[in-house]
Design a protein around this motif. Structure first.
Motif, PDB file in Angstrom:
ATOM      1  N   VAL A   1       0.852  -1.204   0.000  1.00  0.00           N
ATOM      2  CA  VAL A   1       0.000   0.000   0.000  1.00  0.00           C
ATOM      3  C   VAL A   1       0.881   1.245   0.000  1.00  0.00           C
ATOM      4  N   LEU A   2       1.928   1.214   0.827  1.00  0.00           N
ATOM      5  CA  LEU A   2       2.828   2.375   0.922  1.00  0.00           C
ATOM      6  C   LEU A   2       3.543   2.640  -0.396  1.00  0.00           C
ATOM      7  N   ALA A   3       3.740   1.581  -1.156  1.00  0.00           N
ATOM      8  CA  ALA A   3       4.382   1.737  -2.472  1.00  0.00           C
ATOM      9  C   ALA A   3       3.368   2.138  -3.533  1.00  0.00           C
ATOM     10  N   GLY A   4       2.134   2.336  -3.115  1.00  0.00           N
ATOM     11  CA  GLY A   4       1.101   2.771  -4.062  1.00  0.00           C
ATOM     12  C   GLY A   4       0.382   1.629  -4.733  1.00  0.00           C
ATOM     13  N   GLN A   5       0.717   0.387  -4.340  1.00  0.00           N
ATOM     14  CA  GLN A   5       0.066  -0.764  -4.976  1.00  0.00           C
ATOM     15  C   GLN A   5      -1.134  -1.206  -4.126  1.00  0.00           C
ATOM     16  N   TYR A   6      -2.203  -0.475  -4.250  1.00  0.00           N
ATOM     17  CA  TYR A   6      -3.394  -0.846  -3.470  1.00  0.00           C
ATOM     18  C   TYR A   6      -4.636  -0.620  -4.308  1.00  0.00           C
ATOM     19  N   ASN A   7      -5.653  -1.322  -3.905  1.00  0.00           N
ATOM     20  CA  ASN A   7      -6.928  -1.217  -4.601  1.00  0.00           C
ATOM     21  C   ASN A   7      -7.820  -0.233  -3.833  1.00  0.00           C
ATOM     22  N   PRO A   8      -8.147   0.915  -4.439  1.00  0.00           N
ATOM     23  CA  PRO A   8      -8.987   1.901  -3.714  1.00  0.00           C
ATOM     24  C   PRO A   8     -10.303   1.299  -3.226  1.00  0.00           C
ATOM     25  N   GLY A   9     -10.798   0.321  -3.974  1.00  0.00           N
ATOM     26  CA  GLY A   9     -12.054  -0.328  -3.582  1.00  0.00           C
ATOM     27  C   GLY A   9     -11.902  -1.056  -2.250  1.00  0.00           C
ATOM     28  N   VAL A  10     -10.758  -1.759  -2.104  1.00  0.00           N
ATOM     29  CA  VAL A  10     -10.510  -2.496  -0.849  1.00  0.00           C
ATOM     30  C   VAL A  10     -10.355  -1.507   0.312  1.00  0.00           C
ATOM     31  N   LEU A  11      -9.618  -0.407   0.031  1.00  0.00           N
ATOM     32  CA  LEU A  11      -9.440   0.620   1.071  1.00  0.00           C
ATOM     33  C   LEU A  11     -10.799   1.192   1.485  1.00  0.00           C
ATOM     34  N   ALA A  12     -11.627   1.456   0.475  1.00  0.00           N
ATOM     35  CA  ALA A  12     -12.970   1.983   0.784  1.00  0.00           C
ATOM     36  C   ALA A  12     -13.757   0.973   1.615  1.00  0.00           C
ATOM     37  N   ASP A  13     -13.600  -0.311   1.279  1.00  0.00           N
ATOM     38  CA  ASP A  13     -14.309  -1.351   2.052  1.00  0.00           C
ATOM     39  C   ASP A  13     -13.848  -1.343   3.512  1.00  0.00           C
ATOM     40  N   ILE A  14     -12.510  -1.220   3.682  1.00  0.00           N
ATOM     41  CA  ILE A  14     -11.971  -1.211   5.063  1.00  0.00           C
ATOM     42  C   ILE A  14     -12.506  -0.014   5.829  1.00  0.00           C
ATOM     43  N   VAL A  15     -12.460   1.167   5.188  1.00  0.00           N
ATOM     44  CA  VAL A  15     -12.927   2.386   5.867  1.00  0.00           C
ATOM     45  C   VAL A  15     -14.419   2.302   6.160  1.00  0.00           C
ATOM     46  N   LEU A  16     -15.199   1.873   5.160  1.00  0.00           N
ATOM     47  CA  LEU A  16     -16.640   1.781   5.364  1.00  0.00           C
ATOM     48  C   LEU A  16     -16.992   0.705   6.394  1.00  0.00           C
ATOM     49  N   GLY A  17     -16.275  -0.411   6.331  1.00  0.00           N
ATOM     50  CA  GLY A  17     -16.499  -1.487   7.307  1.00  0.00           C
ATOM     51  C   GLY A  17     -16.203  -1.003   8.721  1.00  0.00           C
ATOM     52  N   SER A  18     -15.099  -0.265   8.870  1.00  0.00           N
ATOM     53  CA  SER A  18     -14.744   0.261  10.193  1.00  0.00           C
ATOM     54  C   SER A  18     -15.770   1.283  10.664  1.00  0.00           C
ATOM     55  N   LEU A  19     -16.213   2.140   9.722  1.00  0.00           N
ATOM     56  CA  LEU A  19     -17.241   3.120  10.076  1.00  0.00           C
ATOM     57  C   LEU A  19     -18.517   2.417  10.518  1.00  0.00           C
ATOM     58  N   GLY A  20     -18.863   1.348   9.789  1.00  0.00           N
ATOM     59  CA  GLY A  20     -20.056   0.578  10.144  1.00  0.00           C
ATOM     60  C   GLY A  20     -19.922  -0.018  11.533  1.00  0.00           C
ATOM     61  N   LEU A  21     -18.739  -0.604  11.804  1.00  0.00           N
ATOM     62  CA  LEU A  21     -18.508  -1.201  13.128  1.00  0.00           C
ATOM     63  C   LEU A  21     -18.547  -0.133  14.221  1.00  0.00           C
ATOM     64  N   SER A  22     -17.963   1.039  13.923  1.00  0.00           N
ATOM     65  CA  SER A  22     -17.983   2.149  14.895  1.00  0.00           C
ATOM     66  C   SER A  22     -19.415   2.593  15.160  1.00  0.00           C
ATOM     67  N   GLY A  23     -20.181   2.719  14.089  1.00  0.00           N
ATOM     68  CA  GLY A  23     -21.578   3.127  14.229  1.00  0.00           C
ATOM     69  C   GLY A  23     -22.367   2.126  15.053  1.00  0.00           C
ATOM     70  N   LEU A  24     -22.103   0.842  14.785  1.00  0.00           N
ATOM     71  CA  LEU A  24     -22.794  -0.204  15.537  1.00  0.00           C
ATOM     72  C   LEU A  24     -22.417  -0.139  17.019  1.00  0.00           C
ATOM     73  N   ALA A  25     -21.116   0.066  17.253  1.00  0.00           N
ATOM     74  CA  ALA A  25     -20.647   0.174  18.657  1.00  0.00           C
ATOM     75  C   ALA A  25     -21.325   1.354  19.341  1.00  0.00           C
ATOM     76  N   ALA A  26     -21.407   2.486  18.625  1.00  0.00           N
ATOM     77  CA  ALA A  26     -22.033   3.682  19.211  1.00  0.00           C
ATOM     78  C   ALA A  26     -23.501   3.409  19.529  1.00  0.00           C
ATOM     79  N   ALA A  27     -24.189   2.734  18.605  1.00  0.00           N
ATOM     80  CA  ALA A  27     -25.613   2.447  18.823  1.00  0.00           C
ATOM     81  C   ALA A  27     -25.796   1.524  20.029  1.00  0.00           C
ATOM     82  N   VAL A  28     -24.968   0.473  20.087  1.00  0.00           N
ATOM     83  CA  VAL A  28     -25.062  -0.468  21.227  1.00  0.00           C
ATOM     84  C   VAL A  28     -24.760   0.277  22.531  1.00  0.00           C
ATOM     85  N   GLY A  29     -23.729   1.119  22.507  1.00  0.00           N
ATOM     86  CA  GLY A  29     -23.342   1.876  23.701  1.00  0.00           C
ATOM     87  C   GLY A  29     -24.420   2.853  24.125  1.00  0.00           C
ATOM     88  N   LEU A  30     -25.011   3.554  23.160  1.00  0.00           N
ATOM     89  CA  LEU A  30     -26.054   4.542  23.480  1.00  0.00           C
ATOM     90  C   LEU A  30     -27.251   3.876  24.152  1.00  0.00           C
TER      91      LEU A  30
END
Lengths: 334, 261
Positions: free
Chosen positions: B224-253
């Motif tokens: 990834v640091l060398a620029g060899q990454y798939n933006p789609g996979v990165l987006a999946d990781i970010v969106l997946g993490s956001l989803g998990l964060s949102g779920l955690a926030a909802a459960v916590g609230l």
């Protein structure tokens, strides 16, 4: 003050709290608190006083029943209702690393007070509770008296309509306790107060209503006069002045009065117990007449024992002795 | 004629309680020993690692790509930071247990506001700190291994790596704050969360290669640091993490609003 004079400040119906299906802390408590009421919440340790206060504040969730403040049901998210309440817990604990100024500023922010309101108000309160010389000191090093004063300031920063103070005189020295009681008397003129206390002398001095909890149950709720009226003590101590001969003669005359059960003279202090058959006003009038006839002067008159304490102990004892008959509390009360 | 005093109507700021808790928590976090220890250890480890690699590179003549060295360092930082990040996250609510009800929640703040303020404060502290550290490490690597960096390190790849790691850390922090709010003790919460986190990480190493696991994703950082990454996979990781964060926030609230404090 409350918006509507007739609006109940606090109302609970069948309020019940069971912790984790293990401990019944509060059992079917229904009471109302009207504006201007200074309610003394009494009860032995573990009676459910603090649980009751925490349910009214929305810090705990009710197991059954409901608690309303200012006409609306209190929940953990009722921030707007708590904005009208000032609370002092039993042993106030403060966040570490704060000074009175930063702490009161933080509390005022928690109430949503804008800077132009909270800054002057916190300065006034720090001055009022005599913490001005310590306003920049860490709270962690405060004595119990200073901590109590800071807790008072924190509970007043939002200018609440209802004050809930859980044992405010706990751990205070004589001087601090006196100041606290005087403050309560002053506040009682314009606010509604719930005062939980073990100290019945304090309750007797500042409260006009009382609620007695025992093992989670409300066994009395009414005016302090009603509580005191449950017992007829009729036991007085009278300090006298005058010639000893006259005093002795007066004592002999008093012993002859019907329905005066006991007259004991200890030096110049007269210990008198009256019977319950004749109104005590009539007997006392007779007593003073006898003293006057013998040219004896009265220095002071006081009731022996504390009526509130006596009534409270009697209530709790009676409740304990009822056994399974407690099931029929309402029927008997009616 | 008597004149009654003018009635002053105070306009309450409904967001002020949130900001009060957010600011106070952020300030107390960065002044706390856990945060300072984390930053100090991360900075010391990163500095030591870079100096060692520079020594190998220049003195011993062992040449490794800048992306690989930087990837190793980021992986080291993530794995090393995780233990203290968990402590920071779980102690957000749990650490205030003694004073929480009396000093804070008995005032004019709702449980939701309090929980969100704590969550956002810890997210800001961890994500911004790690983001800052990551950018500094990348910048240092770029200048120290400049000869290789010209051909190896990519700015976009560097940013993608930092964003990806920060997104995963955000999910970890969110669940940590939630666990802390829902457990009765901080030590218990930290223990439970460590077990879940490291246990899940270990179990994920056993699943087939086609599924993502923290171990494998961290190993891919050098590409990834060398620029060899798939933006789609990165987006999946970010969106997946956001989803998990949102779920955690909802459960916590929901969970925190139902707890006795």
């Amino acid at each position: 003050m409350a918006d509507d004079a007739t609006e109940l400040i606090v109302e609970t119906q069948h309020l019940t709290k069971i912790y984790g299906n293990r401990q019944i802390a509060l059992n079917d408590v229904s009471l109302t608190i009207e504006p201007g009421c200074v309610l003394g919440l009494l009860g032995p340790n573990g009676a459910g006083k603090t649980t009751f206060l925490r349910l009214v504040l929305g810090l705990h969730r009710v197991t059954a029943g409901w608690a309303k403040a200012f006409g609306r049901t209190m929940t953990p998210n009722s921030a707007d209702l708590r904005r009208r309440i000032g609370y002092i817990p039993t042993n106030p604990q403060f966040p570490r690393g704060m000074t009175p100024i930063t702490y009161l500023d933080y509390i005022a922010r928690l109430f949503g007070l804008p800077a132009d309101v909270r800054k002057p108000r916190l300065a006034t309160l720090i001055r009022a509770v005599d913490l001005l010389p310590h306003s920049g000191d860490p709270i962690a090093h405060f004595t119990p008296g200073m901590t109590a004063r800071l807790a008072v300031a924190a509970s007043l920063i939002n200018e609440p309509d209802l004050l809930i103070w859980d044992e405010p005189t706990h751990g205070l020295d004589v001087e601090a306790r006196r100041s606290m009681l005087e403050l309560i008397k002053t506040l009682a003129a314009e606010k509604t107060l719930i005062l939980s206390s073990h100290n019945l002398t304090d309750v007797d001095e500042v409260c006009n209503h009382a609620a007695v909890l025992n093992k989670g149950q409300l066994i009395f709720h009414g005016t302090l006069q009603d509580l005191k009226g449950r017992i007829k003590k009729n036991h007085y101590e009278i300090d006298l002045d005058g010639e000893q001969k006259g005093i002795t003669k007066a004592v002999a005359a008093l012993r002859a009065v019907a329905d005066v059960r006991q007259v004991v003279l200890r030096q110049r202090r007269l210990d008198v117990k009256l019977g319950d058959d004749t109104p005590n006003t009539a007997l006392l009038a007779q007593l003073f007449q006898v003293l006057n006839d013998h040219k004896v002067t009265v220095i002071s008159v006081r009731t022996v024992g504390m009526q509130t304490e006596q009534a409270y102990l009697e209530l709790v004892e009676k409740e304990e002795s009822r056994g399974f008959a407690r099931l029929y509390r309402d029927a008997e009360a009616a | 004629m008597d004149q009654s005093p003018p009635v002053v109507t105070v306009r309450f700021n409904k967001f002020l309680p949130y900001w009060a808790v957010f600011r106070t928590d952020l300030r107390q976090t960065v002044r706390g020993w856990v945060y300072r220890l984390w930053v100090l250890m991360a900075a010391a480890a990163a500095g030591g690692f870079l100096v060692y690699r520079v020594g190998l590179h220049r003195e011993a003549g062992l040449v490794q790509s800048a992306a690989a060295q930087c990837g190793d360092l980021l992986r080291l930082l993530v794995v090393g930071s995780m233990a203290l990040v968990v402590v920071l996250a779980v102690s957000a609510v749990g650490g205030e247990r003694g004073t929480l009800a009396d000093s804070v929640l008995s005032r004019g703040i709702s449980r939701h506001q309090y929980f969100l303020a704590k969550l956002h404060a810890r997210l800001a502290a961890v994500v911004l700190t790690f983001g800052g550290l990551g950018v500094m490490v990348l910048a240092a690597s770029y200048f120290l291994f400049k000869a290789d960096a010209d051909t190896d390190l990519s700015v976009a790849g560097g940013l993608a790596a930092v964003v990806g790691v920060c997104a995963v850390l955000a999910a970890v922090v969110s669940w940590g704050v939630t666990v802390g709010a829902l457990t009765n003790g901080t030590v218990l919460g930290i223990t439970v969360f460590w077990l879940v986190l490291y246990g899940a990480g270990f179990l994920l190493t056993l699943v087939p290669e086609s599924y993502p696991s923290p171990d494998r994703e961290l190993a891919r950082l050098k590409f990834v640091l060398a620029g060899q990454y798939n933006p789609g996979v990165l987006a999946d990781i970010v969106l997946g993490s956001l989803g998990l964060s949102g779920l955690a926030a909802a459960v916590g609230l929901v969970g925190f609003a139902r707890r006795d404090v």
